[in-house]
Design an enzyme around this catalytic site. Structure first.
Site: not given
Ligand code: ADP
Ligand code: MG
Length: 627
Positions: A327, A520
């Site tokens: 991730d 994570d």
């Molecule tokens: P990653 O795959 O990089 O771990 P996530 O799946 O957690 O990221 O989130 C993907 C995207 O969704 C983030 O890059 C962001 O654009 C948006 N996002 C998720 N949660 C939030 C939040 N709490 N506030 C703002 N944007 C969010």
């Molecule tokens: Mg994540």
């Protein structure tokens, strides 16, 4: 030795003394028989009972069955001969039990050495009551109370530092020797040792929910979770044990029948004895004992380095990992975003940040925490209502009566808000107020310093493919992937899409090698559980990750992934060494026994000897320094 082991020792000693006496004293025949019987049942009744239970539960073929049949058979032969010499049956049972006792002590020893190294359970807490300190059991400290941790003491409960500054030794938790500095306002986890200053801490959890308790629980469950490794042997024993039983039966019947047909004396008694010897030799105890012990030692060794493996089956899977899927946020990158600007907004930057930070106040996502940090103050939760976090999109909430949406393109599309795409590289948080676009916050994350080395170490450990998944936009993903040198990446994914991609990769792998997912636990718990092996990073604090993962890395050091794989490989090497060694010795003994060259005594000696060596080899798995 514990009580059970002491009891066993007493039984062994009584039985051995009886065996010696019966051979030294000139007793009448019936008394001899009675003493033999006493010696035999004293040391072996539990084996007989387990064998009987096994038959009742239709799980006939196990080592208890082998021992019961072999010794009862030897008794039957002695009765038939009328010699009154039952030494063999008693001795076989006796040696078998000595071997069992040895292994249980060895297991206890490795368990204790793990417990000693994982010695993180605090004895007491200094609770502040009306300005005075009271020493209490950590269990009795309510959430939200104030405790004081003096230099040299272990932090008993998770909390937030109210006053004081110090550096913490987290070595027992993470295997990391560099101290961690903390000051007022910092979160602090239990199990660390306070090295320098006095800390006043407001507890945020109960003792039972604190990091220390959760780690201990996890380690204890992993080691009592024997069924996993039992699978490994029972798969083998399912074929092996019945095979030797039928082999023994054939040995007892076929040669005499052939001899009978050839007109010779069938020698039924001789062949029956050989068959029984065969049974004793074939007892797979060296395997049955040393394999769980190797796994156990491997898990223990890993936990000392801050790598918690939830069971031996996961250790086995880990050793076969060929593909590692990461991730992005918090795994490849630090998950500590810096705000680099607010674009396309006719409002004040501080105002936008204030709205966003309040809308994000309840989320544990790295983005939310970063926005709150940038805001600089504790958001006032009373101003916020109707918080909704939409995973992979962002959050919506009502702040001061204004409906706020903060998130990515997908969130804006979902809400039907026209947004302006951002040209710069980085992660973009669009903000809409009362359904009107109010500009976006550009934030950027840093890669972890040692991520490149970690990827190289993975390749060295035999990983052939690395993949990065992210919910972030293409441009941000591309930049990170190129910089750290990951083989491929997929961007713009919702948590569900990540599962789909991992399933596709699993299919591509077929049976060759296993797939590990490292995350994570935030927005990726479903993937953690879908992969062959889910590895959660920096789990100090994240419940979701600890729940969903199979392997928990105590800190977010990416080098630990390859360490975990290497430790698992070493452990599996030891397991295979023991299997091959034990089987080779068995095979030779079986041949000798079948040819009538080795008696039951020799058999039981060989068996216990192999077992002791295999157990000593198994203990090597505890040493993770050399992998
Ligand atoms: P990653 O795959 O990089 O771990 P996530 O799946 O957690 O990221 O989130 C993907 C995207 O969704 C983030 O890059 C962001 O654009 C948006 N996002 C998720 N949660 C939030 C939040 N709490 N506030 C703002 N944007 C969010
Ligand atoms: Mg994540």
């Amino acid at each position: 030795m514990n009580r059970k082991q002491k009891k066993m020792l007493v039984r062994i000693v009584i039985s051995a003394v009886l065996l010696v006496l019966v051979n030294l004293l000139p007793l009448p025949f019936w008394l001899r028989c009675a003493v033999y019987a006493a010696a035999y049942f004293c040391v072996g009744w539990d084996i007989l009972r387990k064998a009987a239970l096994g038959i009742k539960n239709r799980q006939v073929f196990d080592e208890n069955f082998l021992m019961a049949v072999a010794t009862l058979g030897a008794i039957a032969l002695a009765v038939k001969e009328g010699s009154g010499d039952f030494n063999e049956a008693v001795a076989v049972m006796l040696f078998y039990q000595i071997g069992e006792l040895f292994q249980s002590v060895a297991v206890g020893k490795s368990r204790r050495s793990i417990a000693a190294l994982m010695d993180i359970r605090p004895d007491s807490a200094n609770l502040e009551v009306d300005g005075k300190l009271e020493e209490v059991d950590p269990d009795e400290v309510p959430v939200g109370s104030v405790i004081v941790v003096n230099p040299g003491e272990r932090v008993p409960i998770d909390g937030v530092v109210l006053e004081g500054a110090s550096s913490l030794n987290t070595a027992a938790l993470t295997g990391e020797s560099a101290p961690r500095d903390v000051g007022a306002g910092d979160e602090i986890i239990s199990g660390c040792i306070n090295m320098s200053g006095v800390l006043r801490i407001r507890t945020t959890k109960e003792f039972g929910e604190s990091t220390v308790s959760r780690i201990l629980e996890l380690v204890e469950n992993a080691s009592s979770n024997k069924s996993r490794s039992e699978n490994f042997i029972s798969r083998f024993a399912r074929v092996y044990t019945p095979a030797v039983c039928f082999g023994a039966l054939a040995l007892a019947l076929l040669p005499p029948l052939v001899r009978l047909m050839m007109g010779l004396d069938p020698l039924f008694g001789d062949w029956a004895y050989r068959a029984l010897t065969f049974l004793v030799i074939s007892c797979p105890c060296a395997l049955v004992i040393s394999i769980p012990l190797s796994f156990f030692a491997g898990i223990g060794g890993a936990s000392r380095e801050g790598i918690l493996i939830k069971g031996s089956n996961y250790l086995e899977t880990l050793s076969k990992v060929k593909t590692v899927v990461f991730d992005k946020t918090g795994t490849i990158t630090k998950g500590v975003f810096e705000v680099s600007g607010v674009h396309h907004s006719d409002r004040d930057e501080a105002e936008i940040i204030e709205y966003a930070a309040h809308a994000e106040c309840a989320s544990s996502h790295p983005i939310s925490r970063s926005l709150v940090r940038r805001y600089g103050k504790e958001p006032d939760r009373a101003r916020v209502k109707d918080i909704e976090e939409i995973s992979g999109h962002g959050v919506t909430a009502t702040v001061d009566g204004v409906s706020v949406a903060a998130g990515n393109d997908k969130l804006m599309q979902r809400l039907g808000v026209e947004y302006i795409p951002c040209g710069s590289a980085g992660t973009v948080i669009h903000v809409a107020l009362d359904g009107q676009y109010a500009g976006h916050i550009l934030i950027s994350d840093l890669e972890k310093e040692d991520i490149r080395e970690a990827l190289a170490a993975l390749r060295e450990a035999g990983v052939t493919r690395t993949v990065m998944l992210t919910g972030d936009a293409e441009s941000a993903a591309k930049q990170v992937a190129e910089r750290v040198g990951i083989d491929e990446y997929h961007s713009g994914l919702l948590p569900g899409d990540k599962v789909t991609i991992v399933e596709k990769l699993l299919k591509e792998l077929g049976g060759s090698g296993r797939l590990a997912f490292v995350g994570d636990g935030i927005n990726d718990a479903p993937v953690l559980s879908r992969a062959d092996i889910g590895i959660a990073m920096g789990a100090l604090g994240s419940d979701a990750a600890i729940e969903a993962a199979d392997v928990v890395l105590m800190d977010d050091d990416p080098m630990k992934i390859s360490r975990a794989i290497k430790i698992s490989r070493k452990c599996l090497r030891i397991v295979y060494q023991n299997i091959i060694f034990a089987l080779a010795v068995k095979l030779v003994c079986l041949l000798l026994g079948a040819l009538g060259l080795a008696g039951m005594w020799a058999a039981i000696f060989a068996d216990v000897g192999v077992m002791v060596l295999a157990v000593l080899n198994a203990m090597r798995a505890l040493d993770t320094k050399r992998v």
